[in-house]
Design a protein around this motif. Sequence first.
Motif, PDB file in Angstrom:
ATOM      1  N   ALA A 183       9.352  33.120 -16.916  1.00  0.00           N
ATOM      2  CA  ALA A 183       9.026  32.422 -15.672  1.00  0.00           C
ATOM      3  C   ALA A 183       9.972  32.791 -14.532  1.00  0.00           C
ATOM      4  O   ALA A 183       9.644  32.575 -13.358  1.00  0.00           O
ATOM      5  N   ASN A 186       9.274  38.387 -11.757  1.00  0.00           N
ATOM      6  CA  ASN A 186       8.093  38.597 -10.926  1.00  0.00           C
ATOM      7  C   ASN A 186       6.896  38.965 -11.800  1.00  0.00           C
ATOM      8  O   ASN A 186       7.033  39.198 -13.007  1.00  0.00           O
ATOM      9  N   ASP A 187       5.719  39.031 -11.196  1.00  0.00           N
ATOM     10  CA  ASP A 187       4.495  39.271 -11.959  1.00  0.00           C
ATOM     11  C   ASP A 187       4.569  40.564 -12.761  1.00  0.00           C
ATOM     12  O   ASP A 187       4.199  40.598 -13.937  1.00  0.00           O
ATOM     13  N   SER A 190       7.099  40.342 -15.793  1.00  0.00           N
ATOM     14  CA  SER A 190       6.582  39.473 -16.846  1.00  0.00           C
ATOM     15  C   SER A 190       5.466  40.158 -17.616  1.00  0.00           C
ATOM     16  O   SER A 190       5.451  40.150 -18.861  1.00  0.00           O
ATOM     17  N   GLU A 191       4.562  40.785 -16.891  1.00  0.00           N
ATOM     18  CA  GLU A 191       3.447  41.479 -17.539  1.00  0.00           C
ATOM     19  C   GLU A 191       3.939  42.633 -18.404  1.00  0.00           C
ATOM     20  O   GLU A 191       3.495  42.817 -19.548  1.00  0.00           O
ATOM     21  N   LYS A 225       0.873  29.556 -17.084  1.00  0.00           N
ATOM     22  CA  LYS A 225      -0.480  30.116 -17.108  1.00  0.00           C
ATOM     23  C   LYS A 225      -0.474  31.625 -16.902  1.00  0.00           C
ATOM     24  O   LYS A 225      -1.315  32.339 -17.451  1.00  0.00           O
ATOM     25  N   ARG A 226       0.469  32.113 -16.097  1.00  0.00           N
ATOM     26  CA  ARG A 226       0.546  33.556 -15.844  1.00  0.00           C
ATOM     27  C   ARG A 226       0.780  34.317 -17.142  1.00  0.00           C
ATOM     28  O   ARG A 226       0.097  35.313 -17.428  1.00  0.00           O
ATOM     29  N   GLU A 227       1.741  33.871 -17.939  1.00  0.00           N
ATOM     30  CA  GLU A 227       2.057  34.556 -19.189  1.00  0.00           C
ATOM     31  C   GLU A 227       0.913  34.449 -20.197  1.00  0.00           C
ATOM     32  O   GLU A 227       0.625  35.411 -20.926  1.00  0.00           O
ATOM     33  N   LYS A 229      -2.185  34.317 -19.430  1.00  0.00           N
ATOM     34  CA  LYS A 229      -3.184  35.289 -18.945  1.00  0.00           C
ATOM     35  C   LYS A 229      -2.841  36.692 -19.422  1.00  0.00           C
ATOM     36  O   LYS A 229      -3.715  37.439 -19.900  1.00  0.00           O
ATOM     37  N   PHE A 230      -1.575  37.087 -19.306  1.00  0.00           N
ATOM     38  CA  PHE A 230      -1.165  38.428 -19.751  1.00  0.00           C
ATOM     39  C   PHE A 230      -1.400  38.602 -21.253  1.00  0.00           C
ATOM     40  O   PHE A 230      -1.796  39.675 -21.712  1.00  0.00           O
TER      41      PHE A 230
END
Length: 303
Positions: A183, A186-187, A190-191, A225-227, A229-230
């Motif tokens: 978290a 940056n995007d 993390s991706e 939620k971002r992680e 999603k990845f």
Amino acid sequence: MAKIINFHDVHDRTWFEETLDVIQDLYEVIPFEEIQNFYKGKVTSKNITHLTVDDGHSSTYSLIYPILKERGLTASIFVSPKIIQEKTNFWYSESSDYDKEKLLNCIGEILNIKRESLNDIYPRSLMKVLSLSQNWEIIKLYQEKYYEPTKCGQYITLNQLLELERSGVFDIGAHTMNHPILANENDLTSELEIKKSIIVLGELLNRRVTTFAYPNGSVNLDFGKREIKFLREAEVEYSFSFEFKNLAKNDNLLSIPRYGLYHGNKDFVRKKLKYGAIWEPIKKRILNNEDKYREELKKKFGL
């Protein structure tokens, strides 16, 4: 009730043996395949548990593996392929024994924060709200400033990883490349940390990797939620967090809760396993804890 129990590095054989005694007295220890069956509604027994081990510390091979093998038990482990290939350390293990005051000096210098404002701050918690690159800047400065050598790698070797894969004792999943708090990144970072770890580990094991564990693992603090999603994009099927919750059929399969065990005598471990799902959420709300402390640090220093 069904639950997943997690360990990290273990250095005390007696403690680990006694802890397993308690676990086996309270639960049927099941392989990961049965956790999958639990979520498919094919397991009816309530008192079941699956064991997991994060990071792949050398003690996973030297201590945990032989004891599980002797007892006929299985577990899941989550490792970083980069750390294994390069024989290096995660940022937190590299800095684990650094002098507190010296480390705070370096943190203040890198973050351009007045040293006096860091008095009484616990440096490891502060580093957990920083990015991976900031933490390595701090470590590099400490090494240069205080003539601290880089540590030898503390994690399993590639040959050991492959032996564990062949043993049938472990299911092996990914744990990012460098163990950042996702978290805080940056995007793109993390991706990359998630997807590359899954790809590279799969290449090392010569199979598809479908399981993952979040570093640190606090829901909505260390990942979100971002992680998730990845992970879906990487076709990961099961991922593990840290929450003192028993398993439920409607769990999010990309945020499966786990109990962490690190210390304590047999009586403490027994009570934690039996009452943790009740006590820990209450304690988290009414008492100070590291998650709250880290949130306060973020606000205090605008991070």
